[in-house]
Every structure is written in C-alpha cells, then in structure tokens.
Design a protein around this motif. Sequence first.
Motif, PDB file in Angstrom:
ATOM      1  N   GLN A   3      -0.717   1.884  -8.427  1.00 25.87           N
ATOM      2  CA  GLN A   3      -1.700   0.804  -8.515  1.00 25.87           C
ATOM      3  C   GLN A   3      -1.596   0.057  -9.847  1.00 25.87           C
ATOM      4  OE1 GLN A   3      -3.339  -0.288  -5.987  1.00 25.87           O
ATOM      5  NE2 GLN A   3      -2.578   1.370  -4.739  1.00 25.87           N
ATOM      6  N   HIS A  33      -0.371   7.906  -7.031  1.00 24.50           N
ATOM      7  CA  HIS A  33      -1.134   6.773  -6.513  1.00 24.50           C
ATOM      8  C   HIS A  33      -1.705   5.880  -7.619  1.00 24.50           C
ATOM      9  CE1 HIS A  33      -4.207   4.518  -4.328  1.00 24.50           C
ATOM     10  NE2 HIS A  33      -3.325   4.586  -3.343  1.00 24.50           N
ATOM     11  N   SER A  37      -0.651  -3.881 -10.370  1.00 24.36           N
ATOM     12  CA  SER A  37      -1.532  -4.746 -11.141  1.00 24.36           C
ATOM     13  C   SER A  37      -0.766  -5.470 -12.240  1.00 24.36           C
ATOM     14  CB  SER A  37      -2.663  -3.917 -11.739  1.00 24.36           C
ATOM     15  OG  SER A  37      -3.461  -4.695 -12.582  1.00 24.36           O
ATOM     16  N   THR A  80       0.857  -1.181   0.000  1.00 22.06           N
ATOM     17  CA  THR A  80       0.000   0.000   0.000  1.00 22.06           C
ATOM     18  C   THR A  80       0.896   1.234   0.000  1.00 22.06           C
ATOM     19  OG1 THR A  80      -1.708  -1.162   1.249  1.00 22.06           O
ATOM     20  CG2 THR A  80      -1.804   1.246   1.245  1.00 22.06           C
TER      21      THR A  80
END
Length: 142
Positions: A127, A123, A131, A75
């Motif tokens: 992500q 951000h 992925s 995260t």
Amino acid sequence: MSTPLPRLLLIADEPRSVAPERLEAAGYAVTTRKPGGIDLAELARSQVVLLDVPPAAVRGTQATCRRWRIELGETYVPVLWLGTDLTPTEVEECLDSGVDVVLLSPFSTPHLTAQIRALLRLHPLHQRLLSRAGEATPPNQR
C-alpha cells in the motif's frame, strides 16, 4: 475496542493440509470455500488466500491465480499454496502463476502461521509503494 482478526480465505474441496480450526485457534478469521466461482469481492476482502488443492487440480488452479492477479489489478492479496506431491517444476509453475509462497507437506502449524504472518507484513508495504507511486511526478513532467 479489539483489533479485528486477520482474514484468511481457505480454498479447498476438503481441507487436507491444515484444519481451519487450527488457524482459528492461532488467531485468524477463516472462511472456507470450494474451488471455482470464488467471488472477487470476497477475495479482495481477504488478507491472505490459502490454496489447499489436490495435485490433479494444479493446472486449473494456476490458471485461476493468473486470472485473479489480472482481475484484482493493483489490489494485492497474497496467495499461499499448500502443496502435496508437487514436482519442482510444478512448484516453479505455481510461483510463476502468481502464488507468493508454496509450502509443501508435511509442515507444522507454527511454520504455516509464520508464513502467514510474513505475508501479512507485505500488505502495508504494498500500500505504501502504491501511494508513493501515485505521488511521484513522471520524469517527462518535471
């Protein structure tokens, strides 16, 4: 339906470098907490963390940043340090501890909000990279 405001977590005994009201007026939802005992879930919900700590707390806060990076794992929460009276060595140590940006006082609110917008753009990129990394086939399994 309106878009939710970007969530900022301002960590400060007493905000010295920036007033939370200025950030709210610039279009951010600001939560202010004192250093120490920051809930990891609250940290993960934040889109940017702002550290506004006195120079005497530099070492302890650097250790906290390192711990956050370990505990958050994949995260990604950008961290912006609002510094006063930091030496060049302390700035380097802050960046090495996991801080993304060190912004030294004095600075203007427009400069601060531009830095926040730049961190907010990271951000979605992070992500996407996570992925794609998850979809990739390891070389030894091709």
